[in-house]
Write an enzyme that holds these catalytic residues in place. Structure first.
Site, PDB file in Angstrom:
ATOM      1  N   GLN A 205       0.842  -1.193   0.000  1.00 51.85           N
ATOM      2  CA  GLN A 205       0.000   0.000   0.000  1.00 51.85           C
ATOM      3  C   GLN A 205       0.879   1.245   0.000  1.00 51.85           C
ATOM      4  O   GLN A 205       1.219   1.806   1.031  1.00 51.85           O
ATOM      5  CB  GLN A 205      -0.943  -0.017   1.209  1.00 51.85           C
ATOM      6  N   HIS A 242      -1.961  -4.129   0.565  1.00 53.25           N
ATOM      7  CA  HIS A 242      -1.912  -4.497  -0.850  1.00 53.25           C
ATOM      8  C   HIS A 242      -2.504  -3.308  -1.590  1.00 53.25           C
ATOM      9  O   HIS A 242      -3.639  -2.912  -1.309  1.00 53.25           O
ATOM     10  CB  HIS A 242      -2.729  -5.771  -1.115  1.00 53.25           C
ATOM     11  N   LEU A 243      -1.758  -2.728  -2.509  1.00 49.13           N
ATOM     12  CA  LEU A 243      -2.129  -1.442  -3.106  1.00 49.13           C
ATOM     13  C   LEU A 243      -3.564  -1.443  -3.625  1.00 49.13           C
ATOM     14  O   LEU A 243      -3.936  -2.275  -4.456  1.00 49.13           O
ATOM     15  CB  LEU A 243      -1.163  -1.103  -4.240  1.00 49.13           C
ATOM     16  N   HIS A 244      -4.360  -0.482  -3.149  1.00 52.48           N
ATOM     17  CA  HIS A 244      -5.743  -0.362  -3.586  1.00 52.48           C
ATOM     18  C   HIS A 244      -6.279   1.031  -3.289  1.00 52.48           C
ATOM     19  O   HIS A 244      -5.833   1.705  -2.366  1.00 52.48           O
ATOM     20  CB  HIS A 244      -6.633  -1.408  -2.902  1.00 52.48           C
ATOM     21  N   PHE A 245      -7.213   1.442  -4.113  1.00 54.93           N
ATOM     22  CA  PHE A 245      -8.026   2.626  -3.879  1.00 54.93           C
ATOM     23  C   PHE A 245      -9.446   2.154  -3.613  1.00 54.93           C
ATOM     24  O   PHE A 245      -9.862   1.097  -4.095  1.00 54.93           O
ATOM     25  CB  PHE A 245      -8.035   3.549  -5.099  1.00 54.93           C
TER      26      PHE A 245
END
Length: 440
Positions: A205, A242-245
């Site tokens: 993230q 964990h990369l998210h928008f």
């Protein structure tokens, strides 16, 4: 007191998905049995793909050559919200968010309160430290490759041409790691989804230029002032590394969007940088630019600066990607230092991007019934950096984007020009005893 009802948008629900399931034989057999997005199940899987039009045509777009494309469906109404409602009908959410009470709190700012009893018991717990903004990806923790493919609405990629394209059933290109839009199984509003850039790269993230630009493109494709994207860094109430928008649809303006601002400067690329006024959380506002890339690069570089300096922050992408709020915060640190009152802690509200924007999710009926503008202000004031610390963080950001080499700040002198002015004076901020930066 104004009451709101969930706005349902007329949709064309899932005809293409049913066709795709028939074509591919429905859920694939084998693997781990959960039909997830990891190597055990993803080989040969197919998902709808929406390829958005890019500003300039390039030859290396990622949608599959030779796949039969269709005229793109209306992105927000028919694709995103239509597929979201389909998953609701299938029972994939942990609760029915459309049954939650919502109201606009009386007062000057119009804070929005929602009663969502038990959400904190049903959503995934945080599985990492909250005192470090940058932490490595940990495969042993929950991440989005472990969700079922039925939770994914569609792949979201850049077109290789000058037109948007929709492919009802496209193969998943494992090598290039697709970006996907998936449901949030613990939603806080209608159409609550996750944008997960390059999901198979298993990125932690943290903002990077490419991923932030993708988020702006999603906001532009939705093309609605009531569909916003948000981002929470680690230490600012992201719960999954964990990369998210996040994104959802709510047909009222957020209080932060209505707050007045004071222009600080323009960059050489035409991006206007302003400061929020008369709002409980201090923050910067970015808008304009000669291109969407110019705006995206300035904001993403500012985020990278905060990450590198271990400053937790939240981002709201507003006005179809044309206006972006950057909000450094320190609530988690105040909690760790014992500086948050027991009264606020008892509400169990974690002020992330939506709460900071003025949409406050309450877990207890009493808090909802007694919700007031004063209570909302007191909560959000605890989120804000002190004035002195905010000035330090601003200086870090401006130094970072000035020496980036891709568009410098032309002037750092503040002027007195006010945007969206309101008559009410700025209220006193509630600040902690510390400087409100998460300690290493």
């Amino acid at each position: 007191m104004e009451m709101l009802k969930i706005k349902r948008v007329p949709t064309m629900v899932s005809n293409f998905q049913k066709d795709g399931e028939e074509e591919s034989g429905g859920a694939r057999q084998g693997g781990c049995g959960r039909n997830c997005l990891r190597n055990c199940c993803i080989q040969g899987a197919r998902l709808p793909l929406y390829a958005f039009k890019r500003a300039k045509s390039v030859a290396n777009g990622k949608y599959p050559v030779g796949e039969k494309g269709e005229a793109p469906v209306p992105f927000l109404d028919s694709l995103l919200l239509g597929e979201w409602e389909d998953r609701m009908q299938r029972g994939l959410f942990r609760y029915d968010v459309t049954a939650c009470e919502t109201k606009v709190i009386p007062g000057e700012f119009g804070f929005i309160a929602q009663l969502n009893e038990g959400r904190h018991l049903k959503k995934r717990p945080t599985e990492f430290r909250v005192d470090k903004v940058l932490q490595p990806f940990d495969e042993s923790k929950f991440n989005f490759t472990k969700v079922g493919q039925e939770e994914v609405l569609f792949q979201f990629e850049e077109s290789c041409g000058d037109e948007a394209l929709f492919i009802p059933s496209a193969p998943i290109d494992v090598e290039s790691s697709p970006s996907v839009v998936a449901i949030n199984v613990s939603p806080i509003e209608y159409g609550h989804v996750l944008l997960i850039p390059r999901i198979l790269e298993r990125l932690p993230q943290m903002i990077d230029r490419k991923s932030f630009l993708l988020a702006l493109h999603m906001a532009a494709e939705a093309n609605s002032p009531y569909f916003r994207l948000g981002y929470n860094s680690l230490g600012a109430f992201a719960t999954i590394n964990h990369l998210h928008f996040q994104a959802y649809y709510l047909a009222v303006p957020f209080p932060m969007e209505k707050a007045p601002t004071r222009k600080i400067t323009f960059t050489d690329d035409g991006v206007k940088i302003s400061e929020l006024l008369n709002y409980p959380v201090r923050g910067l506002v970015f808008e304009g630019g000669n291109s969407v890339e110019d705006l995206s690069n300035i904001v993403s570089d500012s985020c990278i600066c905060l990450q590198d300096n271990n400053v937790p922050y939240n981002v709201l992408i507003s006005d179809s990607g044309r206006r972006i709020f950057l909000l450094p915060q320190c609530y988690a640190e105040k909690q760790a230092l014992g500086e948050v009152s027991a009264e606020l802690l008892d509400t169990q509200v974690n002020p992330a991007v939506w709460e900071i924007s003025g949409h406050i999710v309450l877990k207890r009926k009493l808090d909802y019934e007694e919700a007031s503008e004063g209570n909302a202000w007191r909560l959000l004031a605890e989120v804000s950096l002190s004035e002195a610390r905010f000035e330090e963080v601003k200086a870090l950001i401006f130094e970072s984007i000035d020496f980036d080499g891709n568009g410098s700040v032309s002037s750092l002198e503040e002027d007195s020009e006010l945007d969206n002015p309101v008559d009410a004076p700025r209220r006193a901020m509630v600040t902690g005893k510390q400087e409100c930066v998460v300690l290493q």
